[in-house]
Motif scaffolding. Structure first.
Motif, mmCIF file in Angstrom:
data_model
loop_
_atom_site.group_PDB
_atom_site.id
_atom_site.type_symbol
_atom_site.label_atom_id
_atom_site.label_comp_id
_atom_site.label_asym_id
_atom_site.label_seq_id
_atom_site.Cartn_x
_atom_site.Cartn_y
_atom_site.Cartn_z
ATOM 1 N N ARG A 153 77.284 108.334 -14.288
ATOM 2 C CA ARG A 153 77.614 108.221 -12.852
ATOM 3 C C ARG A 153 78.848 109.044 -12.490
ATOM 4 N N LYS A 154 79.693 109.304 -13.480
ATOM 5 C CA LYS A 154 80.909 110.095 -13.257
ATOM 6 C C LYS A 154 80.683 111.581 -13.534
ATOM 7 N N GLY A 155 79.430 111.972 -13.793
ATOM 8 C CA GLY A 155 79.119 113.371 -13.983
ATOM 9 C C GLY A 155 79.062 113.842 -15.427
ATOM 10 N N TRP A 156 79.164 112.921 -16.358
ATOM 11 C CA TRP A 156 79.077 113.275 -17.778
ATOM 12 C C TRP A 156 77.692 113.833 -18.075
ATOM 13 N N LYS A 157 77.603 114.814 -18.941
ATOM 14 C CA LYS A 157 76.338 115.502 -19.204
ATOM 15 C C LYS A 157 75.689 115.099 -20.534
ATOM 16 N N GLY A 158 76.149 114.057 -21.160
ATOM 17 C CA GLY A 158 75.596 113.638 -22.444
ATOM 18 C C GLY A 158 74.325 112.814 -22.309
#
Length: 71
Positions: free
Chosen positions: A16-21
């Motif tokens: 939700r915070k934009g992490w790409k994992g």
């Protein structure tokens, strides 16, 4: 408690915070969220089973509301 407030940086919160994992749990491959990490994952259930045996508990919690005694 941070788990009850939903502010622990589990993979669903990081996404939700934009992490790409990846969103999957490294222990079992299911989608990771707070309840999964602490109560639903096979690794978490093993830890709770050990705690249950060691403390001679009748049951173990199944989610954060159950753990904290209500909603």
């Amino acid at each position: 408690m941070f788990a009850h407030k939903g502010v622990i940086l589990t993979k669903d919160n990081l996404l939700r915070k934009g992490w790409k994992g990846a969103k999957e749990c490294v222990y079992c491959g299911k989608d990771e969220n707070i309840d999964h990490l602490f109560f639903e994952c096979s690794a978490a259930r093993l830890v709770w089973s050990l705690i249950k045996c060691d403390l001679d508990l009748r049951t173990t919690p199944v989610n954060t509301n159950d753990y904290l005694g209500g909603g």
